[in-house]
Write an enzyme that holds these catalytic residues in place. Structure first.
Site, short mmCIF file in Angstrom:
data_model
loop_
_atom_site.label_atom_id
_atom_site.label_comp_id
_atom_site.label_asym_id
_atom_site.label_seq_id
_atom_site.Cartn_x
_atom_site.Cartn_y
_atom_site.Cartn_z
N ASP A 63 8.97 -8.67 -6.85
CA ASP A 63 7.99 -9.59 -6.25
C ASP A 63 8.48 -9.94 -4.84
O ASP A 63 9.53 -10.56 -4.67
CB ASP A 63 7.89 -10.85 -7.13
CG ASP A 63 6.83 -11.81 -6.65
OD1 ASP A 63 6.46 -11.76 -5.45
OD2 ASP A 63 6.36 -12.61 -7.48
N ASN A 90 2.86 -4.09 4.40
CA ASN A 90 1.46 -4.02 3.93
C ASN A 90 1.17 -4.96 2.77
O ASN A 90 0.05 -5.46 2.67
CB ASN A 90 1.16 -2.57 3.52
CG ASN A 90 -0.09 -2.46 2.69
OD1 ASN A 90 -1.21 -2.59 3.19
ND2 ASN A 90 0.08 -2.26 1.37
N ARG A 124 13.16 -9.49 8.31
CA ARG A 124 14.49 -10.03 8.69
C ARG A 124 15.62 -9.15 8.13
O ARG A 124 16.68 -9.03 8.73
CB ARG A 124 14.61 -11.47 8.16
CG ARG A 124 15.96 -12.12 8.42
CD ARG A 124 16.23 -12.30 9.89
NE ARG A 124 17.54 -12.89 10.14
CZ ARG A 124 18.65 -12.19 10.29
NH1 ARG A 124 18.63 -10.86 10.20
NH2 ARG A 124 19.80 -12.80 10.52
N TYR A 156 -6.04 -17.99 3.53
CA TYR A 156 -5.84 -16.55 3.78
C TYR A 156 -5.83 -16.30 5.29
O TYR A 156 -4.96 -15.60 5.81
CB TYR A 156 -6.92 -15.72 3.07
CG TYR A 156 -6.76 -14.23 3.33
CD1 TYR A 156 -5.68 -13.53 2.80
CD2 TYR A 156 -7.68 -13.54 4.13
CE1 TYR A 156 -5.52 -12.17 3.05
CE2 TYR A 156 -7.52 -12.18 4.38
CZ TYR A 156 -6.44 -11.50 3.84
OH TYR A 156 -6.27 -10.16 4.10
N LYS A 160 -2.84 -14.83 7.71
CA LYS A 160 -2.97 -13.64 8.55
C LYS A 160 -2.85 -13.99 10.04
O LYS A 160 -2.42 -13.16 10.84
CB LYS A 160 -4.29 -12.92 8.24
CG LYS A 160 -4.26 -12.22 6.87
CD LYS A 160 -3.21 -11.11 6.83
CE LYS A 160 -3.17 -10.39 5.51
NZ LYS A 160 -2.19 -9.28 5.48
N VAL A 189 -12.25 -3.48 3.76
CA VAL A 189 -11.72 -2.23 3.20
C VAL A 189 -11.89 -2.31 1.69
O VAL A 189 -11.45 -3.29 1.08
CB VAL A 189 -10.22 -2.06 3.52
CG1 VAL A 189 -9.76 -0.65 3.17
CG2 VAL A 189 -9.89 -2.40 4.96
P1 NAP Z 1 -4.72 -4.13 -2.86
O1 NAP Z 1 -5.41 -2.86 -3.23
O2 NAP Z 1 -4.92 -5.32 -3.74
O3 NAP Z 1 -3.15 -3.85 -2.65
C1 NAP Z 1 -2.24 -4.90 -2.43
C2 NAP Z 1 -0.81 -4.37 -2.56
O4 NAP Z 1 0.09 -5.46 -2.30
C3 NAP Z 1 -0.52 -3.86 -3.96
O5 NAP Z 1 0.27 -2.70 -3.87
C4 NAP Z 1 0.28 -5.00 -4.57
O6 NAP Z 1 1.21 -4.48 -5.51
C5 NAP Z 1 1.02 -5.57 -3.36
N1 NAP Z 1 1.41 -6.95 -3.61
C6 NAP Z 1 0.60 -8.04 -3.72
N2 NAP Z 1 1.33 -9.13 -4.03
C7 NAP Z 1 2.62 -8.71 -4.13
C8 NAP Z 1 3.83 -9.37 -4.45
N3 NAP Z 1 3.89 -10.70 -4.73
N4 NAP Z 1 4.98 -8.65 -4.49
C9 NAP Z 1 4.96 -7.33 -4.22
N5 NAP Z 1 3.85 -6.65 -3.90
C10 NAP Z 1 2.69 -7.34 -3.86
O7 NAP Z 1 -5.20 -4.62 -1.41
P2 NAP Z 1 -5.23 -3.88 0.03
O8 NAP Z 1 -6.59 -4.09 0.58
O9 NAP Z 1 -4.69 -2.51 -0.04
O10 NAP Z 1 -4.24 -4.84 0.82
C11 NAP Z 1 -3.17 -4.37 1.62
C12 NAP Z 1 -3.04 -5.27 2.85
O11 NAP Z 1 -4.23 -5.14 3.64
C13 NAP Z 1 -2.90 -6.75 2.55
O12 NAP Z 1 -1.92 -7.30 3.41
C14 NAP Z 1 -4.27 -7.32 2.88
O13 NAP Z 1 -4.19 -8.67 3.23
C15 NAP Z 1 -4.66 -6.42 4.02
N6 NAP Z 1 -6.09 -6.37 4.33
C16 NAP Z 1 -6.99 -5.97 3.39
C17 NAP Z 1 -8.34 -5.93 3.71
C18 NAP Z 1 -9.39 -5.52 2.73
O14 NAP Z 1 -10.59 -5.75 2.99
N7 NAP Z 1 -9.04 -4.90 1.61
C19 NAP Z 1 -8.76 -6.31 5.00
C20 NAP Z 1 -7.82 -6.70 5.92
C21 NAP Z 1 -6.49 -6.71 5.58
P3 NAP Z 1 1.50 -5.10 -6.98
O15 NAP Z 1 0.25 -5.83 -7.41
O16 NAP Z 1 1.84 -3.91 -7.81
O17 NAP Z 1 2.65 -6.01 -6.77
#
Ligand code: NAP
Length: 256
Positions: A63, A90, A124, A156, A160, A189
């Site tokens: 985590d 990410n 870090r 959120y 960000k 996305v």
């Molecule tokens: P996603 O499909 O839900 O993937 C999120 C990833 O983050 C998963 O691999 C998850 O892995 C990991 N994660 C979440 N909490 C965690 C924790 N406490 N410890 C370790 N890993 C953690 O969402 P995504 O859209 O690909 O998101 C990736 C990034 O893009 C994020 O930073 C999100 O804010 C950003 N983003 C997304 C969008 C969008 O519309 N989807 C838009 C702008 C920015 P586990 O659950 O296996 O831990």
């Protein structure tokens, strides 16, 4: 810049953008360190990527919001993966769309601890090695929520905006080194993001993307790999990217 043989650390590689980013760097011949909490998904991805090409993958399930777990992860990176060339910060989460005055404090803590503190812990712990080796690229996945705000996005968006500020500060502080800092700020996305945001409510999640063609994880991975593959004197500071049918965080055109 030639990517073959580089070592890339991708956080949050079990789904969405991180998973596609891992795949695309693997296609370029990079060795990978992949993290996330879901160990089975990491194991599946490792065998898929290692079987497809002559690359090595090191997986670490923990985590990212847990500082001690991050320290354990970094100290446990195998010797052959220790010279990290590219860090893709990410891993991130959105939780809920409540008004701030009605918000759920557990949701807030998860977003701040993951999106801000988790990213900071890893940065870090990894960047000193890059400074020492005099090369490296930090790519932070921000969001248009780090450039604008929208109702229900309060915490959120704050998290960000923090990623945006951290990326800018890091770029200034590393200006006298060859290290590069890039922030990728996507709009909509289609990943597991909205399902997680609405605590598993798939119908509500699907409605986010209804009537338009959202970006895919691969679209974002493409930009991350593009930024990483520029010549060393080229630093892409920020990329703001949205579906064509989206103009801002609150304006999108949807077909019936
Ligand atoms: P996603 O499909 O839900 O993937 C999120 C990833 O983050 C998963 O691999 C998850 O892995 C990991 N994660 C979440 N909490 C965690 C924790 N406490 N410890 C370790 N890993 C953690 O969402 P995504 O859209 O690909 O998101 C990736 C990034 O893009 C994020 O930073 C999100 O804010 C950003 N983003 C997304 C969008 C969008 O519309 N989807 C838009 C702008 C920015 P586990 O659950 O296996 O831990």
């Amino acid at each position: 810049m030639e990517l073959k043989g580089k070592t890339v650390l991708v956080t949050g590689a079990t789904a969405g953008i991180g998973r596609e980013t891992a795949k695309m760097f693997a296609e370029k011949g990079c060795n990978l360190i992949l993290t996330g909490r879901r160990e089975n998904r990491l194991a599946e991805l490792k065998s898929e990527l290692e079987n497809a090409g002559r690359i090595k993958v090191s997986i670490h399930s923990f985590d990212i919001s847990d500082r001690a777990a991050c320290e354990k992860f970094v100290s446990g990176i195998p010797a052959e993966f220790r010279n990290i060339d590219i860090l893709v910060n990410n891993a991130g989460v959105g939780r809920g769309m409540d008004k701030l005055h009605e918000g759920n404090l557990d949701d807030w803590e998860e977003m701040i601890d993951t999106n801000v503190k988790g990213l900071l812990y890893i940065t870090r712990m990894i960047v000193p090695g890059m400074v020492k080796q005099n090369s490296g690229h930090i790519i932070n996945v921000g969001s248009i929520a780090g450039q604008e705000v929208y109702p229900g996005g309060n915490i959120y968006c704050a998290s960000k905006h923090a990623v945006h500020a951290i990326s800018q500060a890091l770029r200034m502080e590393l200006v006298d080194t060859p290290l590069r800092v890039t922030e990728i700020a996507p709009g909509m996305v289609e990943t597991e993001f909205s399902v997680v945001r609405f605590h598993g409510d798939r119908e509500r999640a699907d409605n986010v993307y209804k009537g338009l063609d959202p970006l895919t994880g691969a679209d974002i991975a493409d930009l991350i790999v593009f930024a990483a593959s520029r010549p060393p004197h080229v630093q892409i500071n920020e990329v703001i990217v949205m579906p064509t049918a989206q103009a801002t965080a609150t304006i999108a055109h949807r077909k019936n």
